[in-house]
Design an enzyme around this catalytic site. Structure first.
Site, PDB file in Angstrom:
ATOM      1  N   GLU A 172       1.020  -1.085   0.071  1.00 49.55           N
ATOM      2  CA  GLU A 172      -0.052   0.062   0.004  1.00 49.55           C
ATOM      3  C   GLU A 172       0.832   1.304   0.146  1.00 49.55           C
ATOM      4  O   GLU A 172       0.348   2.222  -0.509  1.00 49.55           O
ATOM      5  CB  GLU A 172      -1.052   0.166   1.192  1.00 49.55           C
ATOM      6  CG  GLU A 172      -2.229  -0.940   1.157  1.00 49.55           C
ATOM      7  CD  GLU A 172      -1.805  -2.252   1.413  1.00 49.55           C
ATOM      8  OE1 GLU A 172      -0.553  -2.575   1.949  1.00 49.55           O
ATOM      9  OE2 GLU A 172      -2.700  -3.337   1.754  1.00 49.55           O
ATOM     10  N   PHE A 195     -11.944  -7.330  13.696  1.00 48.55           N
ATOM     11  CA  PHE A 195     -10.980  -7.605  12.663  1.00 48.55           C
ATOM     12  C   PHE A 195     -10.356  -6.547  11.732  1.00 48.55           C
ATOM     13  O   PHE A 195     -11.214  -6.256  11.201  1.00 48.55           O
ATOM     14  CB  PHE A 195     -11.293  -8.919  11.946  1.00 48.55           C
ATOM     15  CG  PHE A 195      -9.928  -9.587  11.034  1.00 48.55           C
ATOM     16  CD1 PHE A 195      -8.755  -9.750  11.613  1.00 48.55           C
ATOM     17  CD2 PHE A 195     -10.378  -9.659   9.834  1.00 48.55           C
ATOM     18  CE1 PHE A 195      -7.958 -10.271  10.587  1.00 48.55           C
ATOM     19  CE2 PHE A 195      -9.279 -10.122   8.770  1.00 48.55           C
ATOM     20  CZ  PHE A 195      -8.159 -10.391   9.253  1.00 48.55           C
ATOM     21  N   MET A 227      24.440   8.341   1.824  1.00 48.83           N
ATOM     22  CA  MET A 227      24.434   9.530   2.701  1.00 48.83           C
ATOM     23  C   MET A 227      24.730   9.252   4.130  1.00 48.83           C
ATOM     24  O   MET A 227      25.198   9.971   4.629  1.00 48.83           O
ATOM     25  CB  MET A 227      23.103  10.143   2.519  1.00 48.83           C
ATOM     26  CG  MET A 227      23.180  11.664   2.814  1.00 48.83           C
ATOM     27  SD  MET A 227      24.211  12.912   1.933  1.00 48.83           S
ATOM     28  CE  MET A 227      23.331  13.246   0.566  1.00 48.83           C
TER      29      MET A 227
END
Lengths: 198, 596
Positions: free
Chosen positions: B63, B125, B493
Site C-alpha cells: 500500500e 478484525f 548519505m
C-alpha cells in the site's frame, strides 16, 4: 536565533468558529501538541445546532511570530470558519466558571462564607463540614478565590476554562440559524417519533 | 459527518449503492486511474470495479507503493492521484506515502476501507482508527457514516486535495456504507462553507514587490515546488518575469524544472547540496523574491546567517508558510500563476526596464562564483564516478521524452545536480519527508500516465530494496520503467555523515548481502544489466533505453565518493565545502550536530 528567543512571549485569547463534527477538537489539539504550542486553557461548545457550528476559545502564549503561526495553522484546517485574536483585536471580556468544594470546620467555615460573599460566590451545596461554591469571573479573580479557600481547608476545584467575546456592538463571529430553527420547530405539530412515545 | 452540513434540497441524480456512488463520483471528478490493493473492507468497491468499466485499477504489491505511485502520477500530470486500500494494515501501510504527499504538497485522494459502523471501536478484525492515525499526516480526512453524504464527501475530498496548497485527503469508508443504497449527487460547484484558499495576490503588495524588484541592485528569484503545483502556466510566467528583470534564479529541489536548466540566468539548485553560485547569490542579494518555496532548513542553513542583508518577498498560497522559518518583509498570499501574472502586468504597466548597470556588476560577481565550477569532479578512467554516471545518463537521454524519479540519498542529490530539467513535471523526488523507497513506485505511476515516455528511477541500491516488490507490478502491466541503480554498496548519505560527523565510525551503513540485481530483474520478468567500468557505462545506458521491457541497470560506482558541494548542518551559505579537499577545515558545530 537569539534574536527571536529574546522577544517577549505574550498571552493571547483566540476565538475559533468551527464545524461541529467528530474529530474537530482532536484536529485543534493535535495541531498544538504536534507543533509544540502551549495551551493554557481551551473551552469548546456548540453555539449553533442547526448550522453545526462550535466555538472554541483558546488561551495560548508565544512570541508574536508564534502566535501568528498558530492563527495561520488554525486557519488552514478545513473545518475552521474563522479565527479571531481577541487580544489583538481590541477590548474583550473573559469569564470563567468554577465550582470549589471546601472541607473545614469551626471558624474557618465562617471565614470561608465571608470571603465567598465578598467574591459573590454562591454556596450551592453544604454539609456540616463542607461547602460547594459557584463562582464566575475573570480567571484571576477565580485564582485569587481558590488561593484564599486553600488557606481555610482542603479543597477540590473544577474550572471551565476561559470563554471570551469582544466588547462593543460588532458581531465578528455571528451565528444565524438557531433561533430560526427553534421558531420553525415550535410551529410544527409533534413529529411521528413523539407520537410513538405516547 | 454523521449529519449533513447542509440539508439536501437538490434532487439526487440517481440511486445506487455506496460503492457505485464512489466510482461514479471519482469518474465525474475526472479520475481515470486508481492505485490500490484489495481486502475485506473494500470488497464492495472491488466488486463494482469488476462490474463497471469506469476506472482503471492498478494492483500494487504494497500500500505504501500505491500512494507513491499516485504521487508520481499526480506530480507528472498535475491531476489528482487516487488510492484505494483496505482497512487496518492497508491504511497503516499507506501512512508513509500520505506523510510524503503532505510534506511535498501532492494532491492525493486515498480511500480506505473501514469495519462496518456498528463495529467501529470494538477492536474488530482489521480495524484501525484510520482518521485518528492519519489526522496529522493528511490535509484533511473524513469518516463517512451516512450514505447520503457519500457523493458530496468524495467531491469535497478531491476539491480539498487539489486546491490551495495541495495535499493528501483520506476518506474512510465503513463497509456497511459501501453496501447501503443512497442518492448520487453530481458535483454542484457550490463554494465550500469554510475552506476558501486565497488565490489572487493583494494588489498593493504586488505593486510594492515589483517596485522593489525594479530598484534592486542584486536581485534573486528563489522558486520552489509551488511553481510546479500551480501548473505549467506558472513556470512559463516565472521564466517570463525572470527574463524581463534579467535577475538570476535558483530553484529548490522541489522546484527543479520550473525554469530551464540550460538557461544562462539559472544558477542551479540551492541549499545543502546546491551550487556555490546559487548559495552565495542568496547570501549576498539585496532583494529576494521567493515564489512557492518554504525556507526549508535544507535551503536556509543557519537561520541567523541566512541572506542577512536582503529585503525578502515571499509568495505562497499557504499563509502558515509565511514567517514560519524566516521573517519576510513582504508576504503575498496567492497562487503562484496568478501572482506572477499580476507582477508581470504591473512591471509592464509601469514601463520598468531591467536595472542594467547594477545588474551588470551583480552578474560579473556571479560569473566569478561560477568560475569556481563547484560541480566539477575528478573523472576516473576505470571506476565509474557516480556523478559521471548521472551526467552520461542525462546526456544520452536529452533528446528523449524523459521523466525522472529518485529514491533518497546521495544519488538523489547527484541527480538534482547533474541531471538538467527544461520543463516542469519531469522530476519526481521525495523532498520534505526524504522517503527511501519512493522512486520505483513513483516511476510506476509516471509510466501509467505517460506510457510512451522514458521513465527512469535514479536509485541507490539501499533505497531500491525498500519497495523492490513493485517489480512485480511493472511486470503485470508491462511498464517499461528503467531503474538506474547507482550502486556504491553503502547507504551513501549515512556513510558520508558518519565520515564527516562521527569520526568515520560506519555503524550499520554498509549494504550487506546485496542481491544480484541482474537475477532479480530476470526473476521478475525484466532485463538486468551491469556496468562495472567506465567504458561499459554508455553501452549499458543505451541498451537500457532501447529495451522495451523494464530494466534494472546495476551501475557499480566508486564506493566512497561524497556528495559535494555541501553546507554542513548548522552552517551558513558562505561556509560551503566545495570538495573533499575542504574537509580539513570542516568542523561541524555542536548546534549543527543535533540537526538532522
Amino acid at each position: 536565533m537569539n534574536a527571536t528567543t529574546e522577544i517577549a512571549e505574550a498571552t493571547h485569547t483566540l476565538a475559533v468558529l468551527v464545524d461541529d463534527e467528530p474529530g474537530v477538537l482532536a484536529r485543534v489539539i493535535g495541531l498544538f501538541s504536534g507543533r509544540g504550542y502551549n495551551i493554557e486553557s481551551l473551552t469548546v461548545s456548540s453555539v449553533d445546532t442547526a448550522a453545526h457550528l462550535s466555538r472554541i476559545t483558546i488561551v495560548t502564549t508565544g512570541t508574536p511570530l508564534i502566535i501568528a503561526q498558530i492563527k495561520a495553522q488554525l486557519g488552514r484546517l478545513v473545518p475552521v470558519h474563522s479565527v479571531h485574536d481577541l487580544t489583538l483585536e481590541g477590548p474583550h471580556l473573559e469569564r470563567e466558571l468554577a465550582l470549589i468544594k471546601i472541607r473545614n470546620v469551626g471558624e474557618h467555615r465562617i471565614e470561608a462564607l465571608r470571603i465567598a460573599d465578598m467574591f459573590r460566590a454562591r454556596a450551592i451545596d453544604s454539609t456540616l463540614e463542607s461547602f460547594v461554591f459557584e463562582l464566575t469571573g475573570s480567571p484571576s479573580k477565580i485564582t485569587a478565590f481558590v488561593e484564599l479557600m486553600s488557606a481555610l481547608g482542603a479543597i477540590e476545584v473544577s474550572r471551565t476554562g476561559v470563554v471570551a467575546i469582544a466588547r462593543g456592538s460588532n458581531l465578528d463571529m455571528p451565528v444565524f440559524s438557531t433561533l430560526e430553527v427553534n421558531r420553525k420547530k415550535a410551529k410544527q405539530p409533534a413529529g411521528k417519533k413523539a407520537q410513538k412515545k405516547v | 459527518m454523521a449529519t449533513p452540513r447542509t440539508p439536501h434540497t437538490r434532487k439526487p441524480d440517481a440511486q445506487m449503492n455506496g460503492a457505485a456512488i464512489i466510482l461514479k463520483a471519482l469518474q465525474d471528478q475526472g479520475v481515470e486511474v486508481v492505485f490500490g490493493y484489495p481486502g475485506g473492507a473494500v470488497l464492495p468497491i472491488y466488486d463494482e470495479i469488476f462490474k463497471s468499466n469506469r476506472i482503471r485499477h492498478i494492483l500494487v504489491r504494497h500500500e505504501q507503493a500505491a500512494v507513491h505511485a499516485a504521487e508520481g502520477y499526480a506530480r507528472s500530470t498535475g491531476k489528482v492521484g487516487c488510492v484505494l486500500v483496505t482497512s487496518g494494515p492497508g491504511a497503516t501501510n499507506a501512512v508513509t506515502g500520505l506523510t510524503d504527499a503532505l510534506m511535498d504538497s501532492i494532491p492525493i485522494v486515498c480511500l480506505t476501507g473501514q469495519v462496518p459502523t456498528h463495529l467501529i471501536g470494538n477492536d474488530a478484525f482489521q480495524e484501525a482508527d484510520t482518521t485518528g492515525i492519519t489526522r496529522p499526516c493528511t490535509k484533511h480526512n473524513y469518516l463517512v457514516k451516512d450514505v447520503t453524504r457519500l457523493a458530496d464527501t468524495i467531491h469535497e475530498a478531491v476539491y480539498v486535495a487539489t486546491t490551495g496548497r495541495p495535499g493528501p485527503v483520506v476518506v474512510d469508508l465503513p463497509k456497511d456504507i459501501l453496501f447501503a443504497e443512497g442518492p448520487y449527487y453530481a458535483p454542484n460547484g457550490n463554494a465550500h462553507p469554510s475552506y476558501k484558499p486565497q488565490v489572487k495576490g493583494d494588489e498593493s503588495a504586488i505593486e510594492r514587490a515589483v517596485d522593489l524588484l525594479a530598484k534592486a541592485k542584486r536581485p534573486i528569484f528563489y522558486g520552489g515546488g509551488g511553481l510546479i503545483n500551480a501548473g505549467p502556466k506558472a513556470s512559463k510566467l516565472y521564466a517570463e518575469l525572470v527574463r524581463l528583470t534579467q535577475a538570476p534564479t535558483t530553484l529548490t529541489l522541489m522546484g527543479l524544472g520550473a525554469y530551464p536548466s540550460q538557461d544562462r540566468q539559472f544558477l542551479g539548485m540551492l541549499g545543502m547540496h546546491g551550487t556555490y553560485e546559487a548559495n552565495l547569490a542568496m547570501y549576498n542579494c539585496d532583494v529576494m523574491i521567493n515564489i512557492g518555496a518554504r525556507f526549508d532548513d535544507r535551503v536556509t542553513g543557519r537561520i541567523a546567517d541566512f541572506s542577512p542583508n536582503s529585503t525578502k518577498v515571499h509568495v505562497d498560497i499557504d499563509p502558515s508558510s509565511i514567517n514560519k522559518n524566516v521573517v519576510v518583509d513582504l508576504p503575498i498570499i496567492g497562487d503562484a500563476a496568478n501572482v506572477l501574472e499580476q507582477m508581470i502586468k504591473v512591471w509592464k504597466a509601469k514601463g520598468y526596464k531591467a536595472n542594467a548597470k547594477p545588474l551588470e556588476k551583480w552578474w560579473a560577481q556571479i560569473e566569478k562564483w561560477r568560475e569556481r565550477k563547484c560541480l566539477a569532479f575528478t573523472e576516473d578512467t576505470s571506476i565509474i564516478k557516480p556523478q559521471h554516471a548521472i551526467k552520461r545518463l542525462y546526456e544520452l537521454t536529452r533528446d528523449r521524452d524523459t521523466y525522472i524519479t529518485t529514491e533518497v540519498g546521495q544519488h538523489q542529490m547527484w541527480a538534482a545536480q547533474y541531471f538538467g530539467f527544461e520543463e516542469p513535471n519531469r522530476w519526481m523526488t521525495s523532498g520534505g519527508l526524504g522517503t527511501m523507497g519512493y522512486g520505483l513506485p513513483a516511476a510506476m505511476g509516471v509510466q501509467i500516465a505517460h506510457p510512451d515516455s522514458t521513465v527512469i528511477d535514479i536509485a541507490g541500491e539501499a533505497s531500491y530494496l525498500m519497495n523492490i516488490q513493485e517489480l512485480s507490478t511493472l511486470a503485470q502491466y508491462r511498464l517499461p520503467v528503467k531503474s538506474f541503480i547507482v550502486n556504491n554498496q553503502w547507504m551513501g548519505m549515512v556513510r558520508q555523515w558518519q565520515e564527516l560527523n562521527h569520526g568515520g565510525r560506519y555503524s550499520e551503513s554498509y549494504s550487506e548481502s546485496l542481491p544480484d540485481f541482474i537475477k532479480v530483474a530476470e526473476a521478475f520478468g525484466g532485463v538486468g544489466l551491469r556496468a562495472e567500468t567506465v567504458d561499459q557505462l554508455d553501452d549499458v545506458i543505451m541498451e537500457m533505453l532501447e529495451t522495451d521491457r523494464f530494466v534494472l541497470a546495476d551501475i557499480m560506482v566508486k564506493k566512497d565518493e561524497n556528495c559535494f558541494p555541501m553546507i554542513p548542518s548548522g552552517a551558513a551559505h558562505y561556509e560551503m565545502l566545495l570538495g573533499p579537499d575542504d574537509k580539513a577545515e570542516l568542523e561541524t558545530s555542536e548546534n549543527g550536530m543535533v540537526l538532522v
